[in-house]
Design an enzyme around this catalytic site. Sequence first.
Site, mmCIF file in Angstrom:
data_model
loop_
_atom_site.group_PDB
_atom_site.id
_atom_site.type_symbol
_atom_site.label_atom_id
_atom_site.label_comp_id
_atom_site.label_asym_id
_atom_site.label_seq_id
_atom_site.Cartn_x
_atom_site.Cartn_y
_atom_site.Cartn_z
ATOM 1 N N TYR A 196 -14.514 14.733 -5.532
ATOM 2 C CA TYR A 196 -13.656 15.836 -5.983
ATOM 3 C C TYR A 196 -12.191 15.582 -5.617
ATOM 4 C CZ TYR A 196 -11.570 20.469 -6.328
ATOM 5 O OH TYR A 196 -10.718 21.513 -6.636
ATOM 6 N N LYS B 180 -10.729 19.076 -13.874
ATOM 7 C CA LYS B 180 -11.958 19.861 -14.023
ATOM 8 C C LYS B 180 -12.429 19.921 -15.481
ATOM 9 C CE LYS B 180 -10.883 22.635 -9.935
ATOM 10 N NZ LYS B 180 -10.205 23.838 -9.426
ATOM 11 N N TYR C 117 -7.333 30.629 -13.650
ATOM 12 C CA TYR C 117 -7.764 31.428 -12.493
ATOM 13 C C TYR C 117 -7.585 32.920 -12.799
ATOM 14 C CZ TYR C 117 -7.331 26.783 -10.514
ATOM 15 O OH TYR C 117 -7.440 25.446 -10.298
ATOM 16 N N SER D 258 -6.248 20.205 -10.894
ATOM 17 C CA SER D 258 -7.394 20.890 -11.504
ATOM 18 C C SER D 258 -7.560 20.636 -12.997
ATOM 19 C CB SER D 258 -7.303 22.386 -11.244
ATOM 20 O OG SER D 258 -7.628 22.612 -9.901
ATOM 21 N N VAL E 93 -2.429 22.531 -9.888
ATOM 22 C CA VAL E 93 -1.526 23.057 -8.869
ATOM 23 C C VAL E 93 -0.257 22.198 -8.689
ATOM 24 C CG1 VAL E 93 -2.451 21.945 -6.777
ATOM 25 C CG2 VAL E 93 -1.790 24.354 -6.711
HETATM 26 N N1 GLU Z 1 -6.683 19.980 -5.120
HETATM 27 C C1 GLU Z 1 -6.553 21.393 -5.353
HETATM 28 C C2 GLU Z 1 -7.645 22.093 -4.602
HETATM 29 O O1 GLU Z 1 -8.761 21.877 -4.819
HETATM 30 C C3 GLU Z 1 -6.643 21.691 -6.824
HETATM 31 C C4 GLU Z 1 -6.316 23.112 -7.139
HETATM 32 C C5 GLU Z 1 -5.578 23.265 -8.476
HETATM 33 O O2 GLU Z 1 -5.079 22.320 -9.053
HETATM 34 O O3 GLU Z 1 -5.467 24.419 -8.909
HETATM 35 O O4 GLU Z 1 -7.409 22.874 -3.750
#
Ligand code: GLU
Length: 308
Positions: free
Chosen positions: A190, A66, A242, A63, A260
């Site tokens: 994505y 992002k 988050y 993430s 993650v």
């Molecule tokens: N590939 C993970 C998902 O979209 C990324 C989530 C993350 O890094 O927090 O579920």
Amino acid sequence: MDFAAIVAEIAEEIAPFRGQGRVANYIPALGAADPHKFGIAVATRDGDVFSAGDADERFSIQSISKVFTFTLALDLLGESLWRRIGREPSGSAFNSLVQLEQEAGIPRNPLINAGAIVVTDTIVQHFDRDRAVDAILSFVRQRARSEAIAIDQEIARSEAVTGFRNAALANFLKSFKNLENPVEDVLDVYFNQCAISASCSELATSMLYLANSGEDPLSGDQVVSRADARRINAVMLTCGHYDASGDFAYRVGLPAKSGVAGGIVATVPSHLAVAVWSPGLSPQGNSLVGTLALEKFSAKTGLSVFRA
Ligand code: GLU
């Protein structure tokens, strides 16, 4: 400030905590990560990188990608991006579906999965499907000054095979008419962006534009406007972890984004960028030891946006 000594000290102090937390195991390639790994790298605006531990080992940025896509989308769309996404903390898990239904398909922010999928849709729209992944990857390579940064194909494939919730989010968005391109195309991009592999040293360097008013201090490129750099930092501070974003702001006090696989990038506006990696996660999905290391970093250096 003696950053070489500071990162070495942090690596030593967190050593007893290495291995704590739960490694993400929704795909085998992430589940196989060694929870004892730890890296930290500080990149300064004059081009120095100070690192300790496994700072040059590449891992899946997940993430953290992002931030890069949000940067590209904000630059391309400007204020109109906010017609499709909010900029409020979600207080929910990264992949929550409930809020999206309640809020009629407008994701809370660009750093939760639903918001990031909308952001990726804008990139697919602009570059078209075949060029979107390359556009994201070359942006990361340019910022990090590393052509060796690549997509881990095994991870990208596994993301697609297990990405049921992301598929649900994308379909929800489509049903609310907040996705312009086919669900499969947006998800493909994505999953690829999540599967980019980079090291702490590369990631810290890649974030320098956000620590330097939108300008890449090494190339002199104005990546985004000064105002957009401030806005991206603000969204990272409020939404980058988050439903643990408040806790991270309290403990560290820096704009940051977690992934993650255990990576976290943070910026100290007008100073530097720092990246940490340790695969063991907190229940909210953020690196446990990585957060501890950043907490020590801001305490030792006094660098925090809330510096009294
Ligand atoms: N590939 C993970 C998902 O979209 C990324 C989530 C993350 O890094 O927090 O579920």
